[in-house]
Write a protein that holds these residues in place. Structure first.
Motif, mmCIF file in Angstrom:
data_model
loop_
_atom_site.group_PDB
_atom_site.id
_atom_site.type_symbol
_atom_site.label_atom_id
_atom_site.label_comp_id
_atom_site.label_asym_id
_atom_site.label_seq_id
_atom_site.Cartn_x
_atom_site.Cartn_y
_atom_site.Cartn_z
ATOM 1 N N UNK A 17 52.993 30.707 34.384
ATOM 2 C CA UNK A 17 53.824 29.571 34.815
ATOM 3 C C UNK A 17 55.009 30.088 35.624
ATOM 4 N N UNK A 18 55.160 29.548 36.847
ATOM 5 C CA UNK A 18 56.230 29.967 37.744
ATOM 6 C C UNK A 18 57.262 28.855 37.882
ATOM 7 N N UNK A 19 58.515 29.238 37.850
ATOM 8 C CA UNK A 19 59.620 28.280 37.930
ATOM 9 C C UNK A 19 60.353 28.474 39.256
ATOM 10 N N UNK A 20 60.367 27.461 40.147
ATOM 11 C CA UNK A 20 61.118 27.590 41.410
ATOM 12 C C UNK A 20 62.605 27.364 41.173
ATOM 13 N N UNK A 21 63.434 27.973 42.008
ATOM 14 C CA UNK A 21 64.876 27.812 41.857
ATOM 15 C C UNK A 21 65.572 28.046 43.200
ATOM 16 N N UNK A 22 66.787 27.561 43.317
ATOM 17 C CA UNK A 22 67.653 27.933 44.431
ATOM 18 C C UNK A 22 68.689 28.914 43.904
ATOM 19 N N UNK A 37 72.213 32.835 50.438
ATOM 20 C CA UNK A 37 71.612 31.763 49.652
ATOM 21 C C UNK A 37 70.117 31.741 49.912
ATOM 22 N N UNK A 38 69.397 31.019 49.064
ATOM 23 C CA UNK A 38 67.967 30.926 49.293
ATOM 24 C C UNK A 38 67.234 30.247 48.161
ATOM 25 N N UNK A 39 65.930 30.417 48.194
ATOM 26 C CA UNK A 39 65.061 29.852 47.169
ATOM 27 C C UNK A 39 64.203 30.975 46.602
ATOM 28 N N UNK A 40 63.734 30.800 45.376
ATOM 29 C CA UNK A 40 62.900 31.817 44.754
ATOM 30 C C UNK A 40 62.047 31.232 43.652
ATOM 31 N N UNK A 41 61.428 32.103 42.893
ATOM 32 C CA UNK A 41 60.579 31.675 41.790
ATOM 33 C C UNK A 41 60.446 32.827 40.788
ATOM 34 N N UNK A 42 60.362 32.473 39.508
ATOM 35 C CA UNK A 42 60.180 33.509 38.495
ATOM 36 C C UNK A 42 59.083 33.105 37.525
ATOM 37 N N UNK A 43 58.442 34.128 36.965
ATOM 38 C CA UNK A 43 57.376 33.930 35.986
ATOM 39 C C UNK A 43 57.982 33.912 34.593
ATOM 40 N N UNK A 44 57.617 32.910 33.797
ATOM 41 C CA UNK A 44 58.163 32.799 32.450
ATOM 42 C C UNK A 44 57.657 33.927 31.557
ATOM 43 N N UNK A 54 67.394 25.945 38.711
ATOM 44 C CA UNK A 54 65.970 25.589 38.739
ATOM 45 C C UNK A 54 65.765 24.275 39.489
ATOM 46 N N UNK A 55 64.675 24.178 40.222
ATOM 47 C CA UNK A 55 64.358 22.962 40.966
ATOM 48 C C UNK A 55 62.919 22.565 40.679
ATOM 49 N N UNK A 56 62.558 21.366 41.115
ATOM 50 C CA UNK A 56 61.192 20.865 40.977
ATOM 51 C C UNK A 56 60.575 20.747 42.350
ATOM 52 N N UNK A 57 59.313 21.055 42.454
ATOM 53 C CA UNK A 57 58.609 20.847 43.714
ATOM 54 C C UNK A 57 58.630 19.368 44.060
ATOM 55 N N UNK A 58 58.734 19.072 45.368
ATOM 56 C CA UNK A 58 58.834 17.681 45.795
ATOM 57 C C UNK A 58 57.671 16.843 45.296
ATOM 58 N N UNK A 59 56.480 17.467 45.239
ATOM 59 C CA UNK A 59 55.306 16.713 44.799
ATOM 60 C C UNK A 59 55.389 16.334 43.330
ATOM 61 N N UNK A 60 56.247 17.056 42.577
ATOM 62 C CA UNK A 60 56.342 16.789 41.144
ATOM 63 C C UNK A 60 57.580 15.987 40.764
ATOM 64 N N UNK A 61 58.388 15.610 41.768
ATOM 65 C CA UNK A 61 59.642 14.931 41.474
ATOM 66 C C UNK A 61 59.415 13.633 40.714
ATOM 67 N N UNK A 62 58.395 12.865 41.133
ATOM 68 C CA UNK A 62 58.153 11.567 40.493
ATOM 69 C C UNK A 62 57.788 11.731 39.029
ATOM 70 N N UNK A 63 57.237 12.914 38.692
ATOM 71 C CA UNK A 63 56.843 13.145 37.302
ATOM 72 C C UNK A 63 57.989 13.728 36.485
ATOM 73 N N UNK A 64 59.087 14.126 37.153
ATOM 74 C CA UNK A 64 60.215 14.705 36.431
ATOM 75 C C UNK A 64 61.420 13.784 36.530
ATOM 76 N N UNK A 65 62.190 13.895 37.623
ATOM 77 C CA UNK A 65 63.354 13.051 37.806
ATOM 78 C C UNK A 65 63.134 12.127 39.005
ATOM 79 N N UNK A 66 63.560 10.866 38.901
ATOM 80 C CA UNK A 66 63.417 9.958 40.042
ATOM 81 C C UNK A 66 64.321 10.381 41.196
ATOM 82 N N UNK A 67 63.940 10.011 42.390
ATOM 83 C CA UNK A 67 64.761 10.296 43.562
ATOM 84 C C UNK A 67 66.068 9.528 43.465
ATOM 85 N N UNK A 68 67.176 10.192 43.776
ATOM 86 C CA UNK A 68 68.480 9.521 43.741
ATOM 87 C C UNK A 68 68.527 8.385 44.757
#
Length: 312
Positions: free
Chosen positions: A122-127, A109-116, A146-160
């Motif tokens: 534009x790079x998209x992070x993912x697990x 398992x892990x994390x990664x990123x891909x270029x659109x 796909x995941x969102x960077x923690x710094x961008x969470x407030x601008x995308x989905x609210x914290x559960x």
């Protein structure tokens, strides 16, 4: 040649960013990466096919988990990521420790990123989770989230919120038990009406019957002191949970008194998951016998949260 250079650029990227997940096999007392014979054979054949001696040596110097990810999982990842809009560039690691985690010969398992493809800047992070058949070294399934960077969470989905998530544990009828080890599958389900986000690595605590935290922490796997809070590395990625969606992580620990008669064992009666800097807490009863070396805290393995319910 292009394929070789891609492997080397990935290797250099991994080496620059904390050497990928070499931590999983060399740091903090973690278990050694141990692929099966068929997996070793495929990896060695791929390396032997590299004609340039310097390039071959650079690849040989990489960690075992990097070699497994690159030579066993990368082609499967390419096909899956292409369907998600990826261009030619992607990495199965990021700039944090534990980018690549050896869960077992059948699962990385892990994390990664891909270029659109439509916007290469534009790079998209993912697990990700790479499910393998150790006997054939073939990929059974490659999951991407796909995941969102923690710094961008407030601008995308609210914290559960804790009240929006239902926490359960499942020992899968003892499937985690064996060789003085045990564990459980932890599941978080969004029972709210809207999507929300949780960190890929929430803080997990084991507690006694009185609600006191036990000296048991997640394996550090090479994280530095600045990466650790409340005894556990803090991931910077978040994963979005749709309404009724679930994410899972398998926990594993030493359950037998195997540390030279240290008799440093404890019994957990509850498991607690915390996120949002401790403002959100979910708790569930659990039965766990956990052991550690004398005068040390016990450690447990914890993979990043993923929609894929990985087998023990």
């Amino acid at each position: 040649m292009k394929k070789i250079m891609h492997l080397l650029s990935s290797a250099l990227f991994t080496g620059f960013l904390y050497a990928g997940s070499a931590y999983a096999e060399t740091e903090g007392g973690s278990k050694e990466v141990a692929p099966y014979a068929a997996e070793k054979r495929v990896i060695q054949n791929r390396i032997d096919a590299v004609r340039n001696g310097q390039e071959r040596a650079a690849i040989e110097s990489q960690s075992a988990v990097w070699k497994m990810t690159t030579f066993l999982c990368q082609d499967a990842a390419r096909a899956v990521l292409k369907k998600r809009g990826s261009g030619r560039r992607f990495f199965l690691q990021d700039d944090q420790p534990e980018s690549q985690v050896f869960v077992g010969p059948d699962l990385l398992t892990g994390r990664g990123q891909f270029s659109l493809k439509k916007d290469p800047m534009q790079w998209v992070p993912f697990t990700w989770a790479c499910h393998l058949n150790p006997q054939t070294a073939k990929v059974v399934r490659f999951d991407v989230t796909p995941v969102s960077k923690a710094a961008d969470v407030s601008a995308s989905q609210p914290v559960c919120k804790a009240k929006e998530l239902h926490l359960t544990v499942d020992d899968q009828n003892g499937a985690f038990n064996g060789m003085s080890h045990s564990g459980t599958m932890v599941t978080l389900k969004n029972v709210g009406a809207t999507p929300c986000s949780v960190p890929a690595y929430p803080v997990v605590e084991l507690q006694d019957s009185a609600g006191n935290s036990l000296p048991a922490v997640r394996q550090k796997d090479g994280a530095t002191a600045s990466d650790i809070k409340n005894g556990q590395p803090q991931g910077k990625a978040a994963i979005t949970l749709p309404a009724a969606g679930e994410v899972h992580t398998a926990l594993r620990w030493v359950s037998g008194d195997v540390y030279d008669d240290s008799h440093n064992c404890m019994t957990a009666a509850a498991l607690q998951v915390k996120w949002d800097d401790g403002r959100q807490i979910a708790r569930v009863p659990v039965q766990a016998h956990v052991c550690a070396p004398a005068h040390k805290s016990a450690e447990f393995e914890q993979a990043p949260l993923s929609p894929a319910k990985a087998a023990p």
